[in-house]
Write a protein that holds these residues in place. Structure first.
Motif, PDB file in Angstrom:
ATOM      1  N   PRO A  49      -2.731 -25.532  13.171  1.00 46.08           N
ATOM      2  CA  PRO A  49      -4.066 -26.131  13.242  1.00 46.08           C
ATOM      3  C   PRO A  49      -5.120 -25.204  12.654  1.00 46.08           C
ATOM      4  N   GLY A  50      -5.955 -25.767  11.772  1.00 48.10           N
ATOM      5  CA  GLY A  50      -6.990 -24.977  11.127  1.00 48.10           C
ATOM      6  C   GLY A  50      -6.599 -24.441   9.768  1.00 48.10           C
ATOM      7  N   ALA A  51      -5.315 -24.540   9.380  1.00 51.29           N
ATOM      8  CA  ALA A  51      -4.886 -24.038   8.077  1.00 51.29           C
ATOM      9  C   ALA A  51      -5.498 -24.879   6.962  1.00 51.29           C
ATOM     10  N   LYS A  52      -6.006 -24.201   5.929  1.00 48.36           N
ATOM     11  CA  LYS A  52      -6.570 -24.917   4.785  1.00 48.36           C
ATOM     12  C   LYS A  52      -5.453 -25.336   3.838  1.00 48.36           C
ATOM     13  N   ILE A  82      -4.691 -34.324   9.667  1.00 49.03           N
ATOM     14  CA  ILE A  82      -5.463 -33.462   8.791  1.00 49.03           C
ATOM     15  C   ILE A  82      -6.882 -34.006   8.760  1.00 49.03           C
ATOM     16  N   THR A  83      -7.802 -33.149   8.326  1.00 48.26           N
ATOM     17  CA  THR A  83      -9.196 -33.581   8.242  1.00 48.26           C
ATOM     18  C   THR A  83      -9.838 -32.973   7.000  1.00 48.26           C
ATOM     19  N   ARG A  84     -10.699 -33.749   6.338  1.00 47.98           N
ATOM     20  CA  ARG A  84     -11.428 -33.253   5.165  1.00 47.98           C
ATOM     21  C   ARG A  84     -12.845 -32.909   5.595  1.00 47.98           C
ATOM     22  N   ILE A  85     -13.267 -31.689   5.331  1.00 50.59           N
ATOM     23  CA  ILE A  85     -14.606 -31.238   5.668  1.00 50.59           C
ATOM     24  C   ILE A  85     -15.415 -31.157   4.377  1.00 50.59           C
ATOM     25  N   PRO A  86     -16.489 -31.922   4.245  1.00 46.16           N
ATOM     26  CA  PRO A  86     -17.273 -31.930   3.006  1.00 46.16           C
ATOM     27  C   PRO A  86     -17.643 -30.518   2.554  1.00 46.16           C
ATOM     28  N   ASN A  87     -17.454 -30.278   1.249  1.00 45.55           N
ATOM     29  CA  ASN A  87     -17.811 -29.008   0.604  1.00 45.55           C
ATOM     30  C   ASN A  87     -16.954 -27.824   1.039  1.00 45.55           C
ATOM     31  N   ARG A  88     -15.922 -28.092   1.840  1.00 45.31           N
ATOM     32  CA  ARG A  88     -15.073 -26.990   2.299  1.00 45.31           C
ATOM     33  C   ARG A  88     -13.596 -27.224   2.033  1.00 45.31           C
ATOM     34  N   GLY A  89     -13.155 -28.471   2.034  1.00 46.61           N
ATOM     35  CA  GLY A  89     -11.770 -28.748   1.721  1.00 46.61           C
ATOM     36  C   GLY A  89     -11.038 -29.510   2.807  1.00 46.61           C
ATOM     37  N   VAL A  90      -9.690 -29.467   2.706  1.00 45.68           N
ATOM     38  CA  VAL A  90      -8.811 -30.203   3.616  1.00 45.68           C
ATOM     39  C   VAL A  90      -8.109 -29.205   4.537  1.00 45.68           C
ATOM     40  N   PHE A  91      -8.073 -29.524   5.829  1.00 46.90           N
ATOM     41  CA  PHE A  91      -7.509 -28.623   6.826  1.00 46.90           C
ATOM     42  C   PHE A  91      -6.564 -29.374   7.757  1.00 46.90           C
ATOM     43  N   VAL A  92      -5.579 -28.662   8.281  1.00 47.03           N
ATOM     44  CA  VAL A  92      -4.800 -29.211   9.382  1.00 47.03           C
ATOM     45  C   VAL A  92      -5.752 -29.374  10.569  1.00 47.03           C
TER      46      VAL A  92
END
Length: 239
Positions: A49-52, A82-92
């Protein structure tokens, strides 16, 4: 879902486990195949969890285009793993307290109701085996075995409802729950009571006391929610 803080569990280079299978000649060429590889790596704890998840590194490692990778991300995003955070990327994903509360809210409706369904010949055998595996893992203080048997037991409870849609819903919830457990300490004392309680619930159900088993399962899930929330890492303000 919690927002991942900068520098937290990020991985922009090749990813263990995912890259290994690609190197062995088992490249994935479709979005669904890539999603399956990533899902397996996440559920096994190889991607925490939290891995990019770097599109460039994953695309190169798996030999697929960014469009294919984005198809996989869309599928895993729909499953909330997984979740996509705007301007930061995709993370577990890192399930939040509110996510866990909702998971248990659904489970408290779904699982006890499944125990009240009419029994079919053979329904008890897979449940009995899951209970046996959980108790054996408990006696060995084997966390992975207890966790796997617990997941199987509760999936089989929902399967008593004979609904592929409910089975799919439970699979998604269990995938999220795995993320919760990955973020917590692997202590046998945390997991052992679940194996014991599963055995007690199965015993009641197997003796024809479905209503009592359902009530016990409801209480079990309420207590489990409290226990899981207490064991989760504290959430940061604004996460």
């Amino acid at each position: 879902m919690n927002v991942v803080e900068p520098g937290q569990s990020q991985s922009s280079g090749p990813l263990p486990g995912v890259v290994d299978s690609a190197a062995n000649g088992t490249h994935a060429h479709t979005g669904s195949a890539v999603a399956q590889k990533l899902r397996a790596a996440i559920m096994d704890g190889r991607l925490r969890p939290g891995a990019k998840l770097s599109e460039q590194s994953l695309g190169e490692a798996l030999g697929v285009s960014r469009n294919t990778l984005r198809e996989a991300f869309a599928a895993l995003g729909a499953e909330r793993i997984i979740t996509r955070i705007p301007n930061r990327g995709v993370f577990v994903a890192k399930p939040s307290f509110a996510d866990v509360q909702e998971m248990y809210r659904i489970r408290r409706v779904l699982e006890p109701a499944a125990l009240l369904q009419d029994r079919r010949p053979g329904d008890g055998q897979p449940l009995a085996e899951a209970v046996r595996q959980g108790l054996a893992a408990r006696d060995r203080l084997e966390v992975a075995g207890m966790a796997a048997a617990n997941q199987r037991f509760h999936a089989l409870v929902v399967a008593l409802a004979q609904s592929s849609r409910l089975d799919a819903l439970m699979a998604h919830i269990q995938a999220e729950m795995r993320l919760v457990f990955h973020a917590m300490a692997d202590e046998p004392s945390f997991h052992a009571p679940f194996s014991t309680q599963n055995a007690q619930i199965f015993s009641l159900w197997n003796e024809g006391q479905g209503a009592l088993a359902a009530a016990e399962l409801g209480h079990y899930l309420e207590a489990a929610q409290t226990q899981v929330l207490a064991a989760m890492p504290a959430e940061r303000a604004g996460s």
